[in-house]
Design an enzyme around this catalytic site. Structure first.
Site, mmCIF file in Angstrom:
data_model
loop_
_atom_site.group_PDB
_atom_site.id
_atom_site.type_symbol
_atom_site.label_atom_id
_atom_site.label_comp_id
_atom_site.label_asym_id
_atom_site.label_seq_id
_atom_site.Cartn_x
_atom_site.Cartn_y
_atom_site.Cartn_z
ATOM 1 N N CYS A 101 14.012 -16.391 -8.635
ATOM 2 C CA CYS A 101 15.197 -16.902 -7.954
ATOM 3 C C CYS A 101 15.304 -18.421 -8.010
ATOM 4 C CB CYS A 101 15.188 -16.428 -6.501
ATOM 5 S SG CYS A 101 15.552 -14.671 -6.309
ATOM 6 N N GLU B 14 5.939 -17.148 -10.253
ATOM 7 C CA GLU B 14 7.019 -17.900 -9.619
ATOM 8 C C GLU B 14 6.423 -18.697 -8.479
ATOM 9 O OE1 GLU B 14 11.489 -17.422 -7.667
ATOM 10 O OE2 GLU B 14 10.289 -15.624 -8.049
ATOM 11 N N ASN C 83 18.568 -14.619 -14.341
ATOM 12 C CA ASN C 83 17.716 -13.824 -13.458
ATOM 13 C C ASN C 83 18.549 -13.231 -12.337
ATOM 14 O OD1 ASN C 83 14.876 -13.215 -12.160
ATOM 15 N ND2 ASN C 83 16.071 -14.204 -10.539
ATOM 16 N N GLU C 84 18.683 -11.921 -12.307
ATOM 17 C CA GLU C 84 19.280 -11.190 -11.189
ATOM 18 C C GLU C 84 20.683 -11.676 -10.814
ATOM 19 O OE1 GLU C 84 16.746 -10.772 -7.801
ATOM 20 O OE2 GLU C 84 15.073 -9.976 -8.968
#
Length: 810
Positions: free
Chosen positions: A227, A51, A359-360
């Site tokens: 994120c 990332e 994602n999350e």
């Protein structure tokens, strides 16, 4: 020799010698069950997750040496940025965004009559560097390009934008080199670039960083986040220009010629050029022999945000973008996106087999509704693609449970779990996946790490990884995170590989991951271990108060035993807070109107602790709490041993959206969540809070209603093991982790398996507080030949060690 005499001699030989000591009793016994077939281990069990965090791409893995090469930085992205961030100018120089731009995506250029000098970077004397620039001039002119004492003249023709190139040779080894471009007359410049000629496999990535990643031998590469994938994904494109209306990560922005790619604000607070884009990710995965695993936004935010799209057309566009992405990776050169891949230099398909959606996400039902739409479209067009869902940002809690329920019901291929926890959590949860449904969705452990960078953290991770391997039929893939960090620009710790302008070094966890990833094996050999574990202790210690970006009032703090005995009490009626001490040196605490008040709404973790150490194992804590301002709610610490070891009840955390019980073990920054649930605190409302402690079990009561319960009763297993079989080399790999301060004498019983008496042993060991840093990397593997092995043997595994024994099968 007569038979009778021979028997007597044998009997005498069996007797212990006078004064001989009996063999010591092993601390642990490892026993193989050779009659049972263990799980097959996926070739992609261990991989890496990249990332763009900690400046991992620009200035990191992406080898471009010029920052803000296209003059796109803007205060709209970061208040400290402007079009000339990263440059020093002389003469007349202005950044412009008008009809003279190079293209609609690369909007800003430099109008200059003078010179610009880049921010510093590293060079190596004698190495070659490739310079390029896009330039335009109304009248022909020249550019003087200078690198150290090397100069090159570039002749710029009049008329339209053109690309000009040159090769420069560095004359000094330094990390303070600069690139200077000087014009002889008015000119327009864009995409001022300088690349080292030496890059990883000549594909534009920094050689030392890419080589360290390749040395892990990862089975997969997850990218580009994280994120930065799902945040900002609510926004589409301007219909006229095709340019994003907001700063969001879209894969189509990152392919094609680099001068046509956007420069966008990164979720982590800085800009990314997208020179490292989807094509480069696929190429890097291929170069290191890893399966590519892209993550696409599901249009539901995560990472501390709570928002889902209500625009069906936008959702459908993102679904189509995902289908186009698969075509870009796998499509024939006659297809639209396969043709672009071929034009970029790779006519052969990349062989994409899996893709992750989201994602999350913090809104499980909204996320899963979108996920199902993505999955339906992907499976309809590409039925063999594995589509991966996720379980949110934590290892447990309401969001985790709900998403696993939805994934199971829908028959998802795989579920992505993420968690960052303390070393003690990893030592207590080796059996986490033992009880998972063998017939349910498989697990992709996409992000995990122990929350510090010491060898103690690596020992705990290694112990946990033995459990991942033992459950290889459930856990199909796992990747430590984050991968890279620029030591001068850090948003997250810990990280696997650190770097500066010209050096890089692997952490103790890098060495641990490398050891496991290079010695996986093909099949688990079933085994068990018997020996001592560490039993849980009752929750005792001081009581405290704290806030996080919030102002609050606390009153009537009392601790009572179950027989009604008052163990501690303070109502602050005397106007002081005698005995209360700060454990964080943050916040502004004072007694006001008979209450203890923290008034700084910017300070985080303002923990103060009462003087009395609560030694009783069964007791109640009661108090009143009122939020007076700020972003979050209350933090009520208890069981405080010191500033790095405690529990706290977090109400209204995560921007007043969630509550949790968090536990710090060895570091205030290394908290694990024992309990989570949605939660909000109302400003100005006084809450009556009770924490009932009964040994290791805690009940939390707010205004007379039970808010939650937990029992911190897990045993700690400082000794862990797993055995796998390498079918190619015909070896057993015995993997033992001893995460305690004493050696572990261990008997290994291979249950009759015939093995050689000599093997190869690799050991990581050292002080658990040690770290690998730029100046020294003390935790390194040591490999040696070991003898005395066999179907049964005994070895002493050093204190604080990770040991791999490769034993040939006979």
């Amino acid at each position: 020799m007569p038979r009778l005499l021979a028997g007597a001699v044998a009997a005498l030989a069996a007797l212990p010698l006078a004064g001989a000591q009996p063999a010591p009793t092993p601390d642990y016994t490892i026993t193989v069950d050779s009659g049972t077939t263990g799980a097959a281990i996926s070739d992609s069990l261990y991989g890496v997750f990249f990332e763009d965090i900690n400046w991992a791409a620009d200035g990191g893995l992406y080898a471009e040496l010029v920052r803000n090469r296209s003059f796109e930085f803007s205060p709209a992205d970061n208040a400290s940025y402007n079009g000339l961030t990263g440059w020093t100018v002389t003469g007349t120089a202005t950044t412009r965004d008008d009809a003279s731009r190079i293209n609609e995506r690369n909007r800003t250029y430099l109008d200059i009559n003078g010179s610009v000098v880049s921010s510093p970077f590293a060079t190596v004397a004698g190495d070659f560097y490739d310079f390029s620039v896009w330039a335009r001039a109304d009248a022909a002119t020249t550019l003087t390009v200078t690198l150290g004492s090397t100069r090159h003249i570039v002749n710029v023709r009049s008329g339209e934008w053109r690309k000009y190139s040159a090769t420069l040779r560095a004359t000094a080894t330094t990390d303070a080199a600069t690139l200077k471009v000087e014009t002889a007359g008015p000119a327009k410049l864009d995409m001022v670039s300088l690349f080292p000629r030496k890059t990883f496999k000549n594909h534009g990535l920094r050689a030392d960083l890419a080589s360290k990643i390749a040395a892990l031998r990862p089975g997969f590469l997850r990218f580009p986040g994280g994120c930065l994938v799902n945040t900002g994904s609510m926004y589409g494109y301007d219909a006229a220009s095709g340019y994003p209306r907001a700063r969001s990560y879209q894969w189509k922005d990152t392919v094609g010629p680099v001068e046509t790619r956007a420069t966008n604000a990164n979720f982590w607070g800085y800009n990314q050029s997208y020179g490292l884009g989807y094509y480069e990710y696929f190429q890097f995965a291929e170069d290191i022999g890893a399966a590519p695993l892209p993550v696409v936004p599901a249009l539901v935010t995560g990472c501390g945000q709570n928002r889902a799209t209500d625009d069906p057309a936008l959702l459908q566009r993102h679904i189509q973008d995902t289908l186009d992405l698969i075509e870009f990776a796998n499509g024939p050169v006659t297809s639209t996106w396969g043709k672009l891949r071929a034009q970029m230099g790779h006519p052969k398909p990349f062989g994409l087999t899996m893709i992750a959606v989201g994602n999350e996400e913090n809104l499980p039902d909204a996320y899963f509704a979108n996920y199902l739409k993505f999955r339906e479209a992907i499976k309809a067009a590409y039925p063999t693609i594995t589509v991966i869902g996720n379980s949110g940002p934590d290892d447990q809690g309401a969001t985790f449970d709900r998403l696993w329920e939805l994934n199971r019901s829908a028959g998802s291929d795989m579920v992505d779990e993420h968690y960052y926890n303390s070393p003690s959590w990893f030592l207590q949860n080796n059996a986490r996946y033992d009880s998972y449904d063998r017939n349910g969705p498989k697990v992709f452990l996409g992000e995990y790490a122990s929350q510090d960078a010491k060898f103690a953290n690596s020992l705990a991770e290694a112990a946990y990884m033995t459990g991942l391997e033992r459950n290889a039929d459930v856990v199909r893939m796992a990747s430590y995170a984050p991968l890279l960090a620029n030591i001068d620009h850090v948003q997250w710790r810990p990280d696997l590989i650190w770097f500066d302008a010209d050096e890089s070094w692997g952490t103790t966890s890098y060495q641990t991951q490398k050891l496991f990833m290079n010695n996986v094996g093909d099949r688990v050999v079933p085994s068990s271990v018997a020996g001592a574990v560490v039993q849980p202790k009752p929750i005792t210690g001081r009581v405290g108060l704290s806030t996080w970006a919030t102002a609050a009032r606390y009153d009537d703090v009392k601790v009572t035993g179950t027989d009604g005995t008052v163990l501690y009490s303070d109502d602050f009626a005397d106007g002081n807070a005698d005995g209360w001490t700060s454990l964080s040196n943050r916040g502004t605490w004072s007694v006001q109107d008979g209450a203890y008040v923290q008034s700084d709404t910017a300070a985080t973790n303002t923990m103060v602790a009462a003087a009395t150490d609560i030694t009783a194992t069964d007791y109640d804590i009661t108090l009143k709490a009122t939020k007076t301002g700020g972003a979050e709610g209350f933090l009520i610490p208890f069981g405080i041993k010191d500033s790095d070891n405690w529990y706290w009840w977090n109400l209204g955390g995560w921007n007043n959206t969630q509550g949790a019980i968090e536990k710090a073990s060895g570091s205030a920054d290394a908290k694990e969540q024992l309990l989570t649930r949605p939660d909000t605190v109302v400003t100005g409302q006084t809450y009556n809070l009770t924490i009932q402690v009964r040994g290791t079990k805690v009940t939390l009561i707010r205004d007379g209603e039970v808010w939650g319960t937990f029992d911190d009763n897990k045993v700690t297993e400082p000794f862990a093991q797993v055995i796998t079989k390498d079918l190619r080399s015909r070896e057993l790999i015995v993997k033992v982790v001893n995460a305690q301060d004493k050696a572990a004498l261990t008997k290994v019983d291979l249950d009759g398996l015939r093995v050689a008496s000599t093997g190869r042993m690799t050991v990581l060991t050292g002080d658990p507080g040690e770290q690998n840093t730029r100046s020294a990397e003390p935790i390194q593997p040591v490999t040696s030949t070991v003898r005395g092995l066999g179907s049964t043997f005994t070895r002493s595994f050093p204190a604080n060690s990770i040991t791999f024994l490769r034993i040939p099968l006979r």
